[in-house]
Design a protein around this motif. Structure first.
Motif, PDB file in Angstrom:
ATOM      1  N   ARG A  11      -2.614  11.926  24.261  1.00 30.28           N
ATOM      2  CA  ARG A  11      -2.806  13.022  25.207  1.00 30.28           C
ATOM      3  C   ARG A  11      -1.907  12.841  26.416  1.00 30.28           C
ATOM      4  NH1 ARG A  11      -7.514  15.227  22.850  1.00 30.28           N
ATOM      5  NH2 ARG A  11      -6.711  15.538  20.781  1.00 30.28           N
ATOM      6  N   HIS A  59      -8.045  18.576  28.053  1.00 31.68           N
ATOM      7  CA  HIS A  59      -8.809  19.703  27.530  1.00 31.68           C
ATOM      8  C   HIS A  59     -10.138  19.217  26.970  1.00 31.68           C
ATOM      9  CE1 HIS A  59      -7.500  18.139  23.714  1.00 31.68           C
ATOM     10  NE2 HIS A  59      -8.164  19.050  23.042  1.00 31.68           N
ATOM     11  N   ILE A 113     -13.191  20.756  24.311  1.00 27.86           N
ATOM     12  CA  ILE A 113     -13.644  21.885  23.485  1.00 27.86           C
ATOM     13  C   ILE A 113     -14.960  21.601  22.752  1.00 27.86           C
ATOM     14  CG2 ILE A 113     -11.334  22.827  23.156  1.00 27.86           C
ATOM     15  CD1 ILE A 113     -11.154  21.567  20.468  1.00 27.86           C
ATOM     16  N   ILE A 114     -15.225  20.331  22.481  1.00 31.45           N
ATOM     17  CA  ILE A 114     -16.388  20.019  21.630  1.00 31.45           C
ATOM     18  C   ILE A 114     -17.657  19.888  22.482  1.00 31.45           C
ATOM     19  CG2 ILE A 114     -17.312  18.368  19.934  1.00 31.45           C
ATOM     20  CD1 ILE A 114     -14.830  19.767  18.912  1.00 31.45           C
ATOM     21  N   ARG A 118     -26.669  18.855  16.404  1.00 29.95           N
ATOM     22  CA  ARG A 118     -25.572  19.488  15.667  1.00 29.95           C
ATOM     23  C   ARG A 118     -26.070  20.517  14.645  1.00 29.95           C
ATOM     24  NH1 ARG A 118     -22.112  18.689  18.795  1.00 29.95           N
ATOM     25  NH2 ARG A 118     -20.388  17.203  18.719  1.00 29.95           N
ATOM     26  N   LEU A 152     -16.075  15.397  25.176  1.00 31.87           N
ATOM     27  CA  LEU A 152     -15.049  14.406  25.466  1.00 31.87           C
ATOM     28  C   LEU A 152     -13.768  15.078  25.941  1.00 31.87           C
ATOM     29  CD1 LEU A 152     -15.626  11.438  25.032  1.00 31.87           C
ATOM     30  CD2 LEU A 152     -14.288  11.508  22.948  1.00 31.87           C
ATOM     31  N   THR A 188     -10.113  13.395  26.707  1.00 34.58           N
ATOM     32  CA  THR A 188      -9.257  12.224  26.849  1.00 34.58           C
ATOM     33  C   THR A 188      -8.306  12.449  28.015  1.00 34.58           C
ATOM     34  OG1 THR A 188      -9.417  11.801  24.498  1.00 34.58           O
ATOM     35  CG2 THR A 188      -7.552  10.792  25.632  1.00 34.58           C
ATOM     36  N   GLY A 247     -10.385  17.232  15.196  1.00 34.01           N
ATOM     37  CA  GLY A 247     -11.601  17.828  14.659  1.00 34.01           C
ATOM     38  C   GLY A 247     -12.105  17.039  13.470  1.00 34.01           C
ATOM     39  N   ASP A 248     -13.240  17.493  12.960  1.00 36.48           N
ATOM     40  CA  ASP A 248     -13.853  16.839  11.804  1.00 36.48           C
ATOM     41  C   ASP A 248     -12.901  16.948  10.600  1.00 36.48           C
ATOM     42  OD1 ASP A 248     -15.324  16.267   9.552  1.00 36.48           O
ATOM     43  OD2 ASP A 248     -17.119  17.313  10.234  1.00 36.48           O
TER      44      ASP A 248
HETATM   45  C1  FAD Z   1     -10.995   8.982  20.606  1.00 39.81           C
HETATM   46  C2  FAD Z   1     -11.375  10.434  20.653  1.00 39.81           C
HETATM   47  C3  FAD Z   1     -10.766  11.259  21.581  1.00 39.81           C
HETATM   48  C4  FAD Z   1     -11.126  12.615  21.646  1.00 39.81           C
HETATM   49  N1  FAD Z   1     -10.547  13.421  22.592  1.00 39.81           N
HETATM   50  C5  FAD Z   1     -10.951  14.699  22.736  1.00 39.81           C
HETATM   51  C6  FAD Z   1     -10.404  15.538  23.748  1.00 39.81           C
HETATM   52  O1  FAD Z   1      -9.520  15.147  24.488  1.00 39.81           O
HETATM   53  N2  FAD Z   1     -10.878  16.791  23.864  1.00 39.81           N
HETATM   54  C7  FAD Z   1     -11.855  17.276  23.031  1.00 39.81           C
HETATM   55  O2  FAD Z   1     -12.242  18.429  23.192  1.00 39.81           O
HETATM   56  N3  FAD Z   1     -12.383  16.519  22.056  1.00 39.81           N
HETATM   57  C8  FAD Z   1     -11.966  15.237  21.896  1.00 39.81           C
HETATM   58  N4  FAD Z   1     -12.515  14.451  20.916  1.00 39.81           N
HETATM   59  C9  FAD Z   1     -13.621  14.988  20.135  1.00 39.81           C
HETATM   60  C10 FAD Z   1     -13.247  15.366  18.715  1.00 39.81           C
HETATM   61  O3  FAD Z   1     -12.673  16.637  18.706  1.00 39.81           O
HETATM   62  C11 FAD Z   1     -14.514  15.290  17.865  1.00 39.81           C
HETATM   63  O4  FAD Z   1     -14.835  13.929  17.715  1.00 39.81           O
HETATM   64  C12 FAD Z   1     -14.364  15.942  16.518  1.00 39.81           C
HETATM   65  O5  FAD Z   1     -14.205  17.325  16.653  1.00 39.81           O
HETATM   66  C13 FAD Z   1     -15.587  15.688  15.625  1.00 39.81           C
HETATM   67  O6  FAD Z   1     -16.760  16.069  16.291  1.00 39.81           O
HETATM   68  P1  FAD Z   1     -17.935  15.026  16.539  1.00 39.81           P
HETATM   69  O7  FAD Z   1     -17.324  13.723  16.915  1.00 39.81           O
HETATM   70  O8  FAD Z   1     -18.894  15.641  17.453  1.00 39.81           O
HETATM   71  O9  FAD Z   1     -18.571  14.815  15.136  1.00 39.81           O
HETATM   72  P2  FAD Z   1     -19.765  15.674  14.502  1.00 39.81           P
HETATM   73  O10 FAD Z   1     -19.383  17.117  14.490  1.00 39.81           O
HETATM   74  O11 FAD Z   1     -21.049  15.354  15.169  1.00 39.81           O
HETATM   75  O12 FAD Z   1     -19.756  15.135  13.016  1.00 39.81           O
HETATM   76  C14 FAD Z   1     -20.412  13.915  12.652  1.00 39.81           C
HETATM   77  C15 FAD Z   1     -20.611  13.952  11.146  1.00 39.81           C
HETATM   78  O13 FAD Z   1     -21.498  15.025  10.806  1.00 39.81           O
HETATM   79  C16 FAD Z   1     -20.866  15.936   9.910  1.00 39.81           C
HETATM   80  N5  FAD Z   1     -21.200  17.307  10.347  1.00 39.81           N
HETATM   81  C17 FAD Z   1     -21.233  17.767  11.621  1.00 39.81           C
HETATM   82  N6  FAD Z   1     -21.584  19.068  11.637  1.00 39.81           N
HETATM   83  C18 FAD Z   1     -21.777  19.425  10.352  1.00 39.81           C
HETATM   84  C19 FAD Z   1     -22.152  20.647   9.727  1.00 39.81           C
HETATM   85  N7  FAD Z   1     -22.413  21.759  10.432  1.00 39.81           N
HETATM   86  N8  FAD Z   1     -22.245  20.673   8.380  1.00 39.81           N
HETATM   87  C20 FAD Z   1     -21.974  19.549   7.657  1.00 39.81           C
HETATM   88  N9  FAD Z   1     -21.619  18.366   8.203  1.00 39.81           N
HETATM   89  C21 FAD Z   1     -21.527  18.315   9.533  1.00 39.81           C
HETATM   90  C22 FAD Z   1     -19.376  15.684  10.052  1.00 39.81           C
HETATM   91  O14 FAD Z   1     -18.663  16.005   8.849  1.00 39.81           O
HETATM   92  C23 FAD Z   1     -19.305  14.202  10.376  1.00 39.81           C
HETATM   93  O15 FAD Z   1     -19.299  13.438   9.208  1.00 39.81           O
HETATM   94  C24 FAD Z   1     -12.127  13.126  20.781  1.00 39.81           C
HETATM   95  C25 FAD Z   1     -12.708  12.284  19.832  1.00 39.81           C
HETATM   96  C26 FAD Z   1     -12.350  10.956  19.755  1.00 39.81           C
HETATM   97  C27 FAD Z   1     -13.020  10.096  18.720  1.00 39.81           C
END
Ligand code: FAD
Length: 492
Positions: free
Chosen positions: A103, A145, A147-148, A154, A186, A188, A448-449
């Motif tokens: 980032r 930025h 977004i999550i 969830r 989050l 970064t 993203g996921d």
């Molecule tokens: C080091 C790091 C830096 C990041 N930096 C940024 C940033 O700068 N800005 C930002 O906006 N974001 C940031 N992120 C966030 C990142 O975008 C998210 O981690 C990512 O989108 C996944 O979302 P989550 O971690 O909430 O996982 P979750 O969505 O909670 O997923 C966890 C598990 O559950 C499953 N799951 C979740 N929802 C569903 C569903 N509806 N149906 C079926 N399975 C599901 C997933 O497949 C996964 O296996 C960062 C993440 C990391 C790890």
């Protein structure tokens, strides 16, 4: 104003330090605090590179509005050469951080370029988006930025979270703008960024009840009521023992909005769940994908170089399985390079004359990098093996009474102990440290996921026409009658 220098950036972020919390410690100056100063100074170094005689031809261009020299990250491409220039600028910065800072300012620089090119998507607020892009370009701002939404529940949509403002939403509409409250999971680099760009992630499933959470806006990171709660830093320690973490730990922080005012000119989407569901139409990955692929390429190149040098030093590089593993890493490098070139050579020109990289090969890298990188880290472990721990606890051992042991046992056939340990500490910082673990998580999830990302881009949005044509043409080339004659018997 023209493109900033490192000092200008540091002075500005020092003066406007956001509210950052590390445990119970409120950081007052992010340019000096041990957790944030390493990354902030790296960002400053990148700003300085823009003015370096070796790079400024690629990193700067003449602003169309002020005639000043501004950053190439904001160049709206109108010809192929512009795309190459943008890629070179991304790669210069990525190389400067060994691909270890995802980032850097050009990530959101690329994002805003896409928003500018496709500003019509925003409807009535399109001019605000264009004005904001120009404001960021002319002031050479560094954006993070978010977004999550926070991972609280969830399984439920924004409107059904435990608290009305668990997710970031509108509390009120005031004369000056929107009052927003809630959190984002989050951001970064937020602790040392100038501004934050916010929009909601949706799997195209927001409904009318979720409208209060359907917002896109940008505000300064030091806005009143905005605070960042950082994760545990990895950056403590000296440069010899933690050569990567001490410099490149781009802090991740949870973002809390406590009745924050977003001025109207910074509100890009207001409770517009329909546009939030369609936000992918902006095609921002066509620009951010170039930055993230160039950055991934630098990181893969860095790990490849690290594994090559580390195995050379102890002569494990002569073993075929080690060569095969290093060859696996260089394969990923070349696939990334190929995708970047493909995105440029098959770029398309929009009605307004912007040349937009083809997003398809860039998606392929996104959907591979998140799986390649954990494997590449594993390859570093498999090739350097126990050598990753074959090091004194810290550099002071070299000036202690056991220095003789180190000189004897930590050397390689043609390398002295100090040089060997120096290199292996770099490898360990990536392969087995907390910093290295965070990098693996970053590559897996930053876009993203990985599951839904691949389903959306490689399945749902994928152009299946040619693969299906191939199958249909084959099937059309014969039939039952070609095999069975008029008599119903098989013909040869
Ligand atoms: C080091 C790091 C830096 C990041 N930096 C940024 C940033 O700068 N800005 C930002 O906006 N974001 C940031 N992120 C966030 C990142 O975008 C998210 O981690 C990512 O989108 C996944 O979302 P989550 O971690 O909430 O996982 P979750 O969505 O909670 O997923 C966890 C598990 O559950 C499953 N799951 C979740 N929802 C569903 C569903 N509806 N149906 C079926 N399975 C599901 C997933 O497949 C996964 O296996 C960062 C993440 C990391 C790890």
């Amino acid at each position: 104003m023209s493109a900033r220098t490192g000092n200008q950036y540091l002075e500005q972020i020092c003066k406007n330090s956001p509210e950052v919390w590390i445990g119970a410690d409120r950081v007052t100056d992010v340019t000096a605090h041990s957790a944030t100063q390493g990354a902030a100074h790296e960002i400053a170094r990148l700003y300085d590179l823009q003015h370096d005689a070796r790079y400024r031809g690629d990193m700067l261009f003449t602003s169309p509005t002020t005639g000043q020299q501004v950053g190439t990250q904001f160049l709206v491409p109108t010809k192929q050469e512009d795309l190459l220039r943008r890629r070179r600028a991304h790669k210069i910065w990525a190389d400067a951080t060994c691909g270890l800072m995802g980032r850097t300012t050009d990530f959101i620089g690329a994002m805003l370029t896409a928003w500018y090119v496709n500003a019509d998507f925003f409807g009535d607020t399109a001019d605000r988006v264009r004005d904001y892009f120009e404001y960021v370009r002319e002031n050479d701002l560094f954006l993070t930025h978010a977004i999550i939404d926070p991972p609280v529940d969830r399984s439920r949509p924004p409107s059904q979270q435990p608290d009305r403002f668990t997710y970031l939403g509108v509390e009120a509409e005031a004369e000056e703008g929107l009052i927003v409250s809630g959190a984002k999971m989050l951001a970064t680099a937020a602790p040392y960024a100038d501004e934050i760009l916010v929009w909601p992630f949706s799997r195209r499933n927001h409904e009318a009840a979720d409208a209060p959470y359907a917002l896109a806006f940008a505000i300064p990171t030091n806005s009143e009521g905005l605070r960042f709660i950082s994760r545990e830093p990895y950056s403590s320690g000296n440069r010899f023992d933690h050569p990567l973490a001490s410099r490149f730990d781009e802090m991740d922080a949870v973002v809390v909005f406590d009745r924050v005012l977003v001025p109207w000119n910074r509100v890009f989407l207001n409770q517009d769940y329909d546009r939030v569901n369609r936000i992918w139409e902006i095609n921002s990955n066509a620009f951010t994908g170039v930055q993230s692929s160039a950055r991934l390429m630098s990181k893969l190149q860095f790990v490849a170089g690290l594994a090559k040098r580390a195995t050379e030093l102890v002569r494990t590089d002569q073993f075929p399985q080690v060569r095969d593993m290093l060859g696996e890493i260089t394969t990923y490098i070349e696939l990334t390079r190929a995708a970047l070139i493909a995105s440029e050579t098959t770029a398309e020109t929009t009605a307004s004359g912007a040349v937009v990289p083809n997003v398809t090969p860039l998606y392929a890298v996104r959907n591979s990098g998140n799986r390649w990188y954990p494997r590449v880290r594993e390859l570093l472990q498999l090739t350097v093996a126990g050598g990753l721990l074959y090091q004194p606890a810290d550099v002071s051992a070299f000036r202690s009474e056991i220095a003789g042991d180190l000189d004897k046992f930590y050397r390689g056939p043609e390398v002295a102990a100090e040089d060997r340990v120096k290199l292996y500490k770099v490898a360990a910082d990536l392969a087995v440290s907390g910093f290295g673990g965070r990098h693996e998580l970053y590559e897996r999830f930053y876009a993203g996921d990985p599951l839904f990302l691949r389903i959306n881009t490689q399945f749902q949005m994928y152009d299946w026409a040619h693969p299906l044509d191939l199958v249909d043409s084959l099937l059309d080339s014969y039939g039952v009658d070609d095999v069975l004659g008029a008599s119903g018997e098989e013909v040869t």
